[in-house]
Design a protein around this motif. Structure first.
Motif, PDB file in Angstrom:
ATOM      1  N   ALA A 154      16.285 -13.005 -36.513  1.00 19.70           N
ATOM      2  CA  ALA A 154      15.884 -14.393 -36.754  1.00 19.70           C
ATOM      3  C   ALA A 154      14.946 -14.969 -35.710  1.00 19.70           C
ATOM      4  O   ALA A 154      14.155 -15.864 -36.016  1.00 19.70           O
ATOM      5  CB  ALA A 154      17.140 -15.272 -36.848  1.00 19.70           C
ATOM      6  N   VAL A 155      15.015 -14.500 -34.469  1.00 15.93           N
ATOM      7  CA  VAL A 155      14.353 -15.215 -33.378  1.00 15.93           C
ATOM      8  C   VAL A 155      12.835 -15.263 -33.521  1.00 15.93           C
ATOM      9  O   VAL A 155      12.197 -16.263 -33.154  1.00 15.93           O
ATOM     10  CB  VAL A 155      14.751 -14.613 -32.011  1.00 15.93           C
ATOM     11  CG1 VAL A 155      14.182 -13.203 -31.838  1.00 15.93           C
ATOM     12  CG2 VAL A 155      14.328 -15.519 -30.882  1.00 15.93           C
ATOM     13  N   GLY A 156      12.230 -14.229 -34.071  1.00 14.89           N
ATOM     14  CA  GLY A 156      10.778 -14.228 -34.247  1.00 14.89           C
ATOM     15  C   GLY A 156      10.318 -15.356 -35.155  1.00 14.89           C
ATOM     16  O   GLY A 156       9.338 -16.050 -34.851  1.00 14.89           O
ATOM     17  N   LYS A 157      11.041 -15.573 -36.245  1.00 15.81           N
ATOM     18  CA  LYS A 157      10.683 -16.656 -37.163  1.00 15.81           C
ATOM     19  C   LYS A 157      10.942 -18.020 -36.534  1.00 15.81           C
ATOM     20  O   LYS A 157      10.175 -18.968 -36.737  1.00 15.81           O
ATOM     21  CB  LYS A 157      11.465 -16.533 -38.468  1.00 15.81           C
ATOM     22  CG  LYS A 157      11.021 -17.532 -39.535  1.00 15.81           C
ATOM     23  CD  LYS A 157      11.678 -17.262 -40.867  1.00 15.81           C
ATOM     24  CE  LYS A 157      11.092 -18.159 -41.966  1.00 15.81           C
ATOM     25  NZ  LYS A 157      11.105 -19.579 -41.621  1.00 15.81           N
ATOM     26  N   VAL A 158      12.025 -18.131 -35.773  1.00 14.93           N
ATOM     27  CA  VAL A 158      12.320 -19.404 -35.100  1.00 14.93           C
ATOM     28  C   VAL A 158      11.175 -19.773 -34.168  1.00 14.93           C
ATOM     29  O   VAL A 158      10.688 -20.916 -34.181  1.00 14.93           O
ATOM     30  CB  VAL A 158      13.645 -19.314 -34.312  1.00 14.93           C
ATOM     31  CG1 VAL A 158      13.845 -20.560 -33.459  1.00 14.93           C
ATOM     32  CG2 VAL A 158      14.806 -19.143 -35.269  1.00 14.93           C
ATOM     33  N   VAL A 159      10.712 -18.825 -33.364  1.00 16.27           N
ATOM     34  CA  VAL A 159       9.611 -19.085 -32.430  1.00 16.27           C
ATOM     35  C   VAL A 159       8.342 -19.449 -33.189  1.00 16.27           C
ATOM     36  O   VAL A 159       7.631 -20.407 -32.830  1.00 16.27           O
ATOM     37  CB  VAL A 159       9.378 -17.873 -31.514  1.00 16.27           C
ATOM     38  CG1 VAL A 159       8.128 -18.073 -30.656  1.00 16.27           C
ATOM     39  CG2 VAL A 159      10.596 -17.628 -30.631  1.00 16.27           C
ATOM     40  N   ALA A 160       8.041 -18.717 -34.253  1.00 15.89           N
ATOM     41  CA  ALA A 160       6.839 -19.001 -35.047  1.00 15.89           C
ATOM     42  C   ALA A 160       6.906 -20.384 -35.682  1.00 15.89           C
ATOM     43  O   ALA A 160       5.917 -21.130 -35.690  1.00 15.89           O
ATOM     44  CB  ALA A 160       6.662 -17.924 -36.120  1.00 15.89           C
ATOM     45  N   ASP A 161       8.076 -20.747 -36.205  1.00 13.05           N
ATOM     46  CA  ASP A 161       8.223 -22.062 -36.852  1.00 13.05           C
ATOM     47  C   ASP A 161       8.111 -23.186 -35.826  1.00 13.05           C
ATOM     48  O   ASP A 161       7.518 -24.235 -36.108  1.00 13.05           O
ATOM     49  CB  ASP A 161       9.569 -22.142 -37.568  1.00 13.05           C
ATOM     50  CG  ASP A 161       9.625 -21.278 -38.824  1.00 13.05           C
ATOM     51  OD1 ASP A 161       8.554 -20.815 -39.261  1.00 13.05           O
ATOM     52  OD2 ASP A 161      10.741 -21.062 -39.351  1.00 13.05           O
ATOM     53  N   LEU A 162       8.678 -22.988 -34.652  1.00 15.26           N
ATOM     54  CA  LEU A 162       8.571 -24.008 -33.606  1.00 15.26           C
ATOM     55  C   LEU A 162       7.117 -24.164 -33.157  1.00 15.26           C
ATOM     56  O   LEU A 162       6.631 -25.279 -32.937  1.00 15.26           O
ATOM     57  CB  LEU A 162       9.443 -23.637 -32.409  1.00 15.26           C
ATOM     58  CG  LEU A 162      10.966 -23.739 -32.603  1.00 15.26           C
ATOM     59  CD1 LEU A 162      11.689 -23.160 -31.393  1.00 15.26           C
ATOM     60  CD2 LEU A 162      11.383 -25.190 -32.819  1.00 15.26           C
TER      61      LEU A 162
END
Length: 310
Positions: free
Chosen positions: A19-27
């Motif tokens: 999940a963390v890659g998408k969280v960083v991209a969305d932020l």
């Protein structure tokens, strides 16, 4: 022209490579100028590598527990506005600009992201988590005299003066409860903003344990009541002890006046002991209430050392 505020996002992570890659991209998409810090909390997977590849600054906190991560991040990171969001991709990052705008325009020191879901969508909450959250909202709000809609939310935007006045004593998932009580006890201006909430992505598992973490939070609430409402806590304890002393002691006194004898001597001793303990509990509550006022004045002065969000 005023200088744009420095905004920092804190993303606690433990085994969140899915999940963390998408969280960083969305932020990054939501607030491009924001610096994103991913705190790897002893992950055994590729969380740190994925976060770094997505463009986050990766730091490591070896002491297990979300509270330890937040404590470390609040001490190390210097910013004007702080964002805290879980790294499991369950919160809607698109709501972040509205949360930041609310903080700055209020101006508020704490904006809570209240988890909401569209009608007809199955809840991402486990039933036990949702029920427990509502119960804790009612309990803490009632005791500390302030309403809160989602005290266990891991999505918050905070001012520098709030963060730097927060002691961060919790070690694990109780950190959200401690943050909520700090808001109430310091009486800082705050607001709530509805944010989207969804299920974890496939392959990502929740670290929460309903009963274990629920009891930890309940224990923290009890400790916070003792520390933040000592007169209330010790007053109830003292009143209960005095009431029991009266219930078991009055018949002994009545019998003494009627007969001049004390046939139930152990009962009389117990009643006196409970009465003394009740009076001592009230005395402790009064002393600690004075200490609390001094501590809150100190916290308030520390809070006022920093400028408000701009």
């Amino acid at each position: 022209m005023s200088t744009p505020p420095v905004i920092a996002a804190i993303v606690p992570c433990y085994n969140e490579e899915v999940a963390v890659g998408k969280v960083v991209a969305d932020l990054r998409a939501a607030v491009p100028e924001m610096t994103i810090y991913v705190y790897d909390n002893n992950s055994s997977d590729r969380t740190a590598e994925v976060a770094a590849a997505a463009g986050a600054i990766v730091r490591r906190e070896e002491r297990k527990g979300k509270g330890n991560v937040v404590r470390r991040a609040f001490a190390d990171i210097e910013a004007d506005i702080y964002v805290m969001i879980d790294g499991d991709d369950t919160y809607d990052a698109a709501a972040l600009p509205e949360m930041i705008r609310t903080l700055r325009e209020g101006p508020y020191d704490h904006v809570l992201g209240v988890r909401t879901q569209p009608e007809g969508v199955q809840s991402a909450y486990r039933s036990g988590h949702e029920l427990g959250n509502k119960g804790f909202n009612w309990l803490v709000g009632g005791i500390f005299g302030d309403d809160v809609s989602d005290m266990l939310s891991g999505y918050r935007v905070m001012s520098r003066r709030f963060v730097k006045s927060f002691p961060a004593a919790s070690r694990e998932f109780e950190i959200e409860t401690e943050l909520t009580v700090h808001v109430m006890s310091l009486r800082v201006p705050q607001a709530e903003v509805p944010v989207g909430f969804k299920d974890r992505p496939e392959g990502s598992e929740s670290k929460l344990r309903t009963y274990h973490d629920g009891f930890r939070i309940l224990n923290l609430v009890a400790q916070l009541i003792r520390h933040e409402r000592p007169l209330f806590f010790y007053g109830i304890l003292g009143s209960l002890l005095l009431l029991i002393a009266l219930i078991i002691g009055v018949p002994v006194v009545v019998e003494f006046f009627q007969t001049g004898l004390v046939p139930r001597f152990p009962t009389a001793i117990l009643a006196v002991a409970l009465g003394v303990m009740g009076a001592l509990a009230w005395a402790v509550g009064l002393v600690l209430d004075g200490v609390l006022k001094a501590r809150r004045e100190s916290s308030r002065l520390n809070y006022l050392l920093h400028r408000p969000p701009a």
